[in-house]
Write a protein that holds these residues in place. Structure first.
Motif: not given
Length: 154
Positions: A16, A20, A30-33, A36-37, A39, A51-52, A123
């Motif tokens: 991304p 973070h 590292s993933c995006q739901s 929320k992101h 790491t 988180e973020e 994710c």
């Protein structure tokens, strides 16, 4: 686990644009739901769950557990971090779970207490996952005894 399965679990995705992890940390997961992101970052002694860009907690490598398993047509790897009574599990898996028998990838973050899953963040994009047998061995991560930690996922 076969080396092909281990390689599948270590696939790297596009990073991304927002990092973070700090300069001296390695991105483990590292993933995006949907909203929320998440790491997981590792320095020399600890793993940091963010988180973020906010560190939610850190845990020592000695307190971290991980495991992996092979499936027909794939496999899964997960890492459990303890924060008091809560467990945070980062997971990634690939298996033939579609109705047509096609390979499907799943990844996410589970937040669990001793009795149940409190949150399951699936994710929508997996940017990176280093968790798996190769990383566990390199980092001397102890094997998780519980394979049932991911029952909610499959």
């Amino acid at each position: 686990m076969t080396s092909a399965s281990a390689q599948q679990l270590s696939l790297k995705r596009v990073e991304p644009s927002i990092q973070h992890c700090l300069v001296d940390e390695e991105v483990l997961f590292s993933c995006q739901s949907e909203d929320k992101h998440f790491t997981l970052c590792q320095d020399k002694k600890s793993i940091h769950f963010r988180e973020e860009s906010v560190t939610q907690f850190s845990t020592s490598l000695e307190e971290t557990r991980g495991n992996s398993t092979a499936f027909s047509g794939g496999g899964a790897a997960w890492m459990t971090l303890r924060n008091g009574d809560l467990g945070t599990i980062a997971y990634t898996a690939i298996g033939k779970w579609s109705h047509q028998g096609d390979a499907v990838e799943r990844s996410g973050i589970l937040i669990q207490d001793s009795n149940s899953t409190l949150h399951h963040y699936k994710c929508s994009e997996l940017f990176r996952s280093e968790i798996g047998p190769v990383w566990f061995e390199k980092s001397s991560i102890k094997e998780s005894i519980e394979n049932s930690e991911l029952d909610v996922v499959f």
